[in-house]
Scaffold this motif. Structure first.
Motif, mmCIF file in Angstrom:
data_model
loop_
_atom_site.group_PDB
_atom_site.id
_atom_site.type_symbol
_atom_site.label_atom_id
_atom_site.label_comp_id
_atom_site.label_asym_id
_atom_site.label_seq_id
_atom_site.Cartn_x
_atom_site.Cartn_y
_atom_site.Cartn_z
ATOM 1 N N ALA A 91 0.510 -1.221 -0.217
ATOM 2 C CA ALA A 91 -0.050 0.213 0.111
ATOM 3 C C ALA A 91 0.682 1.018 -0.010
ATOM 4 C CB ALA A 91 -1.006 -0.077 0.802
ATOM 5 N N ASP A 92 0.158 2.702 -0.423
ATOM 6 C CA ASP A 92 1.209 3.592 -0.454
ATOM 7 C C ASP A 92 0.195 4.851 -0.266
ATOM 8 O OD1 ASP A 92 -0.741 4.285 -2.615
ATOM 9 O OD2 ASP A 92 0.112 3.837 -3.830
ATOM 10 N N LEU A 93 -1.103 4.618 0.226
ATOM 11 C CA LEU A 93 -2.106 5.160 1.234
ATOM 12 C C LEU A 93 -2.728 4.731 2.344
ATOM 13 C CD1 LEU A 93 -3.696 7.905 1.332
ATOM 14 C CD2 LEU A 93 -5.319 6.729 -0.456
ATOM 15 N N ILE A 94 -2.778 4.822 3.567
ATOM 16 C CA ILE A 94 -3.035 4.918 5.129
ATOM 17 C C ILE A 94 -4.033 5.677 5.364
ATOM 18 C CG2 ILE A 94 -1.346 6.152 5.870
ATOM 19 C CD1 ILE A 94 -1.880 3.740 7.942
ATOM 20 N N ILE A 95 -5.619 6.226 4.841
ATOM 21 C CA ILE A 95 -7.068 6.471 5.881
ATOM 22 C C ILE A 95 -7.016 6.056 7.280
ATOM 23 C CG2 ILE A 95 -8.757 7.448 5.210
ATOM 24 C CD1 ILE A 95 -9.096 6.875 2.198
ATOM 25 N N THR A 96 -6.168 7.118 8.076
ATOM 26 C CA THR A 96 -6.943 6.394 9.387
ATOM 27 C C THR A 96 -8.218 7.239 9.592
ATOM 28 O OG1 THR A 96 -6.139 9.058 9.799
ATOM 29 C CG2 THR A 96 -4.605 7.588 9.706
ATOM 30 N N ALA A 97 -8.749 6.127 9.433
ATOM 31 C CA ALA A 97 -10.545 6.675 9.648
ATOM 32 C C ALA A 97 -10.701 5.684 10.945
ATOM 33 C CB ALA A 97 -11.156 5.347 8.812
ATOM 34 N N GLY A 98 -11.591 7.231 11.967
ATOM 35 C CA GLY A 98 -11.672 6.792 13.173
ATOM 36 C C GLY A 98 -10.617 6.861 14.383
ATOM 37 N N THR A 99 -10.748 6.995 15.982
ATOM 38 C CA THR A 99 -9.965 7.485 16.829
ATOM 39 C C THR A 99 -9.047 6.878 16.734
ATOM 40 O OG1 THR A 99 -12.109 7.980 17.749
ATOM 41 C CG2 THR A 99 -10.474 7.540 19.119
ATOM 42 N N ILE A 100 -7.279 7.964 16.943
ATOM 43 C CA ILE A 100 -6.445 7.103 16.755
ATOM 44 C C ILE A 100 -6.149 7.016 19.090
ATOM 45 C CG2 ILE A 100 -4.236 6.668 16.803
ATOM 46 C CD1 ILE A 100 -5.464 6.046 14.034
ATOM 47 N N THR A 101 -6.209 6.573 19.798
ATOM 48 C CA THR A 101 -5.945 5.628 21.262
ATOM 49 C C THR A 101 -4.342 5.899 21.441
ATOM 50 O OG1 THR A 101 -6.496 3.449 21.051
ATOM 51 C CG2 THR A 101 -8.418 4.787 21.140
ATOM 52 N N MET A 102 -4.060 5.955 22.342
ATOM 53 C CA MET A 102 -1.996 6.045 22.648
ATOM 54 C C MET A 102 -1.994 4.512 22.121
ATOM 55 S SD MET A 102 -1.952 8.375 25.611
ATOM 56 C CE MET A 102 -2.294 10.121 25.617
ATOM 57 N N LYS A 103 -2.937 3.715 22.615
ATOM 58 C CA LYS A 103 -2.660 2.175 22.932
ATOM 59 C C LYS A 103 -2.313 1.920 21.233
ATOM 60 C CE LYS A 103 -3.763 -2.239 24.713
ATOM 61 N NZ LYS A 103 -5.386 -3.056 24.943
ATOM 62 N N MET A 104 -3.220 2.392 20.297
ATOM 63 C CA MET A 104 -3.463 2.122 18.941
ATOM 64 C C MET A 104 -1.637 2.783 18.054
ATOM 65 S SD MET A 104 -4.496 0.470 16.224
ATOM 66 C CE MET A 104 -5.367 -0.304 16.760
ATOM 67 N N ALA A 105 -1.098 3.567 18.807
ATOM 68 C CA ALA A 105 -0.468 4.878 18.208
ATOM 69 C C ALA A 105 0.680 3.797 17.605
ATOM 70 C CB ALA A 105 -0.077 5.785 19.077
ATOM 71 N N PRO A 106 1.665 2.919 18.648
ATOM 72 C CA PRO A 106 2.693 2.454 17.875
ATOM 73 C C PRO A 106 2.242 1.694 16.966
ATOM 74 C CG PRO A 106 2.574 2.246 20.683
ATOM 75 C CD PRO A 106 0.975 2.800 19.696
ATOM 76 N N ALA A 107 0.950 1.266 16.647
ATOM 77 C CA ALA A 107 0.667 -0.076 15.811
ATOM 78 C C ALA A 107 0.727 1.125 14.277
ATOM 79 C CB ALA A 107 -0.276 -0.693 16.036
ATOM 80 N N LEU A 108 -0.107 1.901 14.435
ATOM 81 C CA LEU A 108 -0.634 2.578 13.267
ATOM 82 C C LEU A 108 1.198 2.882 13.153
ATOM 83 C CD1 LEU A 108 -1.848 4.721 11.652
ATOM 84 C CD2 LEU A 108 -1.874 6.668 13.411
ATOM 85 N N VAL A 109 2.025 3.933 13.615
ATOM 86 C CA VAL A 109 3.212 4.122 13.660
ATOM 87 C C VAL A 109 4.072 3.267 12.697
ATOM 88 C CG1 VAL A 109 5.659 4.919 14.210
ATOM 89 C CG2 VAL A 109 2.882 5.446 15.274
ATOM 90 N N ARG A 110 3.900 1.579 13.493
ATOM 91 C CA ARG A 110 4.752 0.905 12.962
ATOM 92 C C ARG A 110 4.078 0.183 11.486
ATOM 93 N NH1 ARG A 110 5.328 -5.466 15.666
ATOM 94 N NH2 ARG A 110 6.115 -5.964 13.858
ATOM 95 N N LEU A 111 2.709 0.914 11.065
ATOM 96 C CA LEU A 111 2.227 0.135 9.461
ATOM 97 C C LEU A 111 2.837 1.422 8.984
ATOM 98 C CD1 LEU A 111 -1.563 -0.610 10.758
ATOM 99 C CD2 LEU A 111 0.115 -2.234 9.919
#
Length: 246
Positions: A91-111
């Motif tokens: 993938a070359d595009l990520i659409i962050t659809a929804g609330t980002i919590t501090m617990k989800m933040a490391p997973a989002l950065v990793r993705l």
């Protein structure tokens, strides 16, 4: 002699035509324009990328329902060249659809870091952009996904309509079309990574620590409880209890 006169007359007519209409396209230029395309490497590379954006299937809250509606036949976002992918490496595009919590933040950065360059981010919804309804009383919601990863296009709303996502895709395509390969490394730099607003709450020790499993009262129940359950009671415990009562 007649042939020479005819050629001379044709040359005179061509000269007159050039004088009367000097901006006319010559036949050689017209033939080349119909068979040869002249462009730059940046334009060709950007055209190929903006015509085949592959978004990552990523959603954390109700905004993803609106994003998922684009896959159906009613909106059909495949006509923009968008092919949803389940792997960040494709993938070359990520659409962050929804609330980002501090617990989800490391997973989002990793993705995001697993996605190949060049990559783009669209922040969808008020909760993703500023924390939304959770910005005032939540201790876990990240107040803006741009504190974690760089954002290219913002879509306000709670939740935004699928048409708003189309508008963001069109704006992102225009941005991709104006990029330069040499300038991409400096423009995409980020300085406020891995940062989120702090809260004023005090840290306290956890209540459930698991120590109750190893507590003395659990391993050695009182004599009354053991007697009531019909369990054998150690004589030393009864003697110790009698001495304490005395």
């Amino acid at each position: 002699m007649n042939t020479s006169a005819t050629d001379l007359k044709n040359l005179e007519n061509q000269a007159k035509e050039k004088i009367l209409n000097p901006a006319a396209r010559s036949q050689v230029t017209q033939d080349l324009s119909e068979n040869i395309i002249l462009t730059t490497v940046d334009d060709l590379h950007n055209w190929a990328r903006l015509s085949s954006l592959w978004p990552l299937l990523y959603g954390t809250a109700c905004c993803f329902i609106e994003f998922a509606a684009l896959i159906g036949s009613r909106f059909d976002f495949d006509r923009f060249g968008l092919v949803p992918r389940s792997s960040p490496r494709q993938a070359d595009l990520i659409i962050t659809a929804g609330t980002i919590t501090m617990k989800m933040a490391p997973a989002l950065v990793r993705l995001y870091e697993e996605m190949p360059e060049p990559k783009y981010v669209i922040a969808m919804g008020a909760c993703t952009i500023t924390g939304g309804m959770f910005s005032s009383d939540s201790t876990t919601a990240v107040r803006g996904v741009d504190k974690l990863i760089p954002v290219d296009v913002y879509i306000p709303g709670c939740p935004p309509r699928p048409e708003a996502i189309f508008d963001a895709i069109v704006k992102l395509r225009k941005k991709v079309a104006n990029e330069s390969i040499q300038e991409r490394g400096t423009v995409r730099s980020q300085i406020n990574r891995y940062y989120s607003t702090t809260h004023n709450m005090k840290a306290v020790d956890p209540i459930l620590t698991g120590k109750y499993i190893r507590s003395e009262s659990r391993n050695n129940p009182p004599a009354e409880l053991a007697a009531a359950m019909g369990m054998p009671v150690d004589t030393a415990k009864l003697t110790d209890k009698t001495q304490k009562e005395a």
